[in-house]
Design a protein around this motif. Sequence first.
Motif, PDB file in Angstrom:
ATOM      1  N   ASP A 210      -4.689  -5.270  -8.276  1.00 57.04           N
ATOM      2  CA  ASP A 210      -4.392  -6.102  -9.439  1.00 57.04           C
ATOM      3  C   ASP A 210      -2.896  -6.307  -9.652  1.00 57.04           C
ATOM      4  OD1 ASP A 210      -7.131  -6.301  -9.979  1.00 57.04           O
ATOM      5  OD2 ASP A 210      -7.100  -4.430 -11.120  1.00 57.04           O
ATOM      6  N   SER A 211      -2.109  -5.294  -9.349  1.00 60.38           N
ATOM      7  CA  SER A 211      -0.653  -5.431  -9.436  1.00 60.38           C
ATOM      8  C   SER A 211      -0.028  -4.411  -8.497  1.00 60.38           C
ATOM      9  CB  SER A 211      -0.162  -5.221 -10.869  1.00 60.38           C
ATOM     10  OG  SER A 211      -0.486  -3.925 -11.342  1.00 60.38           O
ATOM     11  N   ALA A 217       0.741   0.947  -7.292  1.00 62.90           N
ATOM     12  CA  ALA A 217      -0.268  -0.106  -7.107  1.00 62.90           C
ATOM     13  C   ALA A 217      -1.395   0.146  -8.107  1.00 62.90           C
ATOM     14  CB  ALA A 217      -0.805  -0.120  -5.682  1.00 62.90           C
ATOM     15  N   GLN A 218      -1.837  -0.906  -8.763  1.00 62.46           N
ATOM     16  CA  GLN A 218      -2.957  -0.831  -9.707  1.00 62.46           C
ATOM     17  C   GLN A 218      -4.194  -1.419  -9.016  1.00 62.46           C
ATOM     18  OE1 GLN A 218      -2.859   0.299 -13.192  1.00 62.46           O
ATOM     19  NE2 GLN A 218      -5.060   0.330 -12.778  1.00 62.46           N
ATOM     20  N   LEU A 256      -7.698   2.480 -10.892  1.00 64.45           N
ATOM     21  CA  LEU A 256      -6.916   3.530 -10.261  1.00 64.45           C
ATOM     22  C   LEU A 256      -5.456   3.103 -10.237  1.00 64.45           C
ATOM     23  CD1 LEU A 256      -6.820   6.192  -8.606  1.00 64.45           C
ATOM     24  CD2 LEU A 256      -7.232   4.790  -6.559  1.00 64.45           C
ATOM     25  N   LEU A 257      -4.578   3.951 -10.761  1.00 57.77           N
ATOM     26  CA  LEU A 257      -3.137   3.712 -10.700  1.00 57.77           C
ATOM     27  C   LEU A 257      -2.546   4.684  -9.681  1.00 57.77           C
ATOM     28  CD1 LEU A 257      -0.571   2.317 -11.673  1.00 57.77           C
ATOM     29  CD2 LEU A 257      -0.430   4.058 -13.503  1.00 57.77           C
ATOM     30  N   LEU A 258      -2.024   4.135  -8.591  1.00 59.89           N
ATOM     31  CA  LEU A 258      -1.395   4.927  -7.538  1.00 59.89           C
ATOM     32  C   LEU A 258       0.107   4.937  -7.773  1.00 59.89           C
ATOM     33  CD1 LEU A 258      -3.372   3.409  -4.530  1.00 59.89           C
ATOM     34  CD2 LEU A 258      -3.746   5.669  -5.556  1.00 59.89           C
ATOM     35  N   ASN A 259       0.674   6.126  -7.991  1.00 57.17           N
ATOM     36  CA  ASN A 259       2.100   6.268  -8.242  1.00 57.17           C
ATOM     37  C   ASN A 259       2.787   6.981  -7.090  1.00 57.17           C
ATOM     38  OD1 ASN A 259       2.552   5.035 -10.848  1.00 57.17           O
ATOM     39  ND2 ASN A 259       1.348   6.711 -11.737  1.00 57.17           N
ATOM     40  N   SER A 287      -6.307  -3.147   2.108  1.00 59.74           N
ATOM     41  CA  SER A 287      -4.951  -2.914   2.589  1.00 59.74           C
ATOM     42  C   SER A 287      -3.948  -3.601   1.670  1.00 59.74           C
ATOM     43  CB  SER A 287      -4.784  -3.446   4.019  1.00 59.74           C
ATOM     44  OG  SER A 287      -5.683  -2.808   4.910  1.00 59.74           O
ATOM     45  N   PHE A 288      -2.786  -2.978   1.515  1.00 61.89           N
ATOM     46  CA  PHE A 288      -1.723  -3.603   0.723  1.00 61.89           C
ATOM     47  C   PHE A 288      -0.378  -3.063   1.204  1.00 61.89           C
ATOM     48  CE2 PHE A 288      -2.961   0.211  -1.568  1.00 61.89           C
ATOM     49  CZ  PHE A 288      -1.756   0.797  -1.933  1.00 61.89           C
ATOM     50  N   SER A 289       0.670  -3.776   0.860  1.00 62.58           N
ATOM     51  CA  SER A 289       2.033  -3.397   1.261  1.00 62.58           C
ATOM     52  C   SER A 289       2.924  -3.366   0.033  1.00 62.58           C
ATOM     53  CB  SER A 289       2.597  -4.384   2.283  1.00 62.58           C
ATOM     54  OG  SER A 289       1.794  -4.419   3.453  1.00 62.58           O
TER      55      SER A 289
END
Length: 301
Positions: A210-211, A217-218, A256-259, A287-289
């Motif tokens: 989402d962001s 990454a959200q 899920l908020l990945l910090n 996948s994301f960058s």
Amino acid sequence: SSVSASFSWMGSGQAGTVYHWEIGLPGFLPGNNQFILRDSTTDTLGFALGLISSTVLEVTVRAFCSNGDTSAWSLPLTFSTSPGCNEEYTDPGGPLGNYANGIADTALICPTSDSAVVKLTFLTFATEQNGDFLKIYDGTDGSAPLLGNLSGIYLPPFDTLPGPFVATNSTGCLYTLFFSNGQTNHEGWTAFVSCVPPDSCLGLANLSVDSIGASFAQISWTGLFGADLFEWELGIAPFDTSGTPVLNDTTSVDTLLLNNLMSQTDYVLLVRSRCDSVTYSDWISISFSTPITCGDTLYDS
């Protein structure tokens, strides 16, 4: 559906017109407190919620125009609500009669619980072979995957009745479309609607980022059929379950908020549903960058 209906009509063309609609049993007199539901709207679309399943109903509409004129009630439109859980589903002719020639009829059959799916079990089936068809879709409309295209006469014990048909989509619903040609008709069908737990632990849906920032990454997804927990693993690409995750945990929510992520890094996130202490769905990946940030070195491709 079994408890709701939407319907529309042509408007009066006058700005400010308010439309009143009433729903009742066949033969009811609108405007005489014989309705089951009623409402008003300035739109030309009505939506009724709280209807009775497996019931033949009528809806009628009248207009209150901005100049003070009031129209007569429209001719009633007859419709039937779909069956609910633990009810019979029959052809448009009902359990005692044949269906008519030249008709098209649809039904949306949904469970009453988020933890169940619809199962349709046929008890009888008889339509004109290759002339009249009942199509069953795994979803809420005719764009969903087709589970069955039924036609012909089945005579147990000599013939095996089709099905049962069980929903596997995220809504748990089945959608049916029946159409008959202008020639021979038959007794149709009787089926039993049950709402059952899904056959397997279904994976989540709509996994998305989402962001995203240089260090975070959200993530969100849609859990299916009441999964009690979601298990996730994050790794640096390329990554799968045979590798060592940089982060992993379980959660009971669908966000899920990945910090504390590294900037300019390609990640793979794996998520699966846990339906009980020993039953899991398949892993689903995304996948994301993370982007570049201040202090990073910028390289060409």
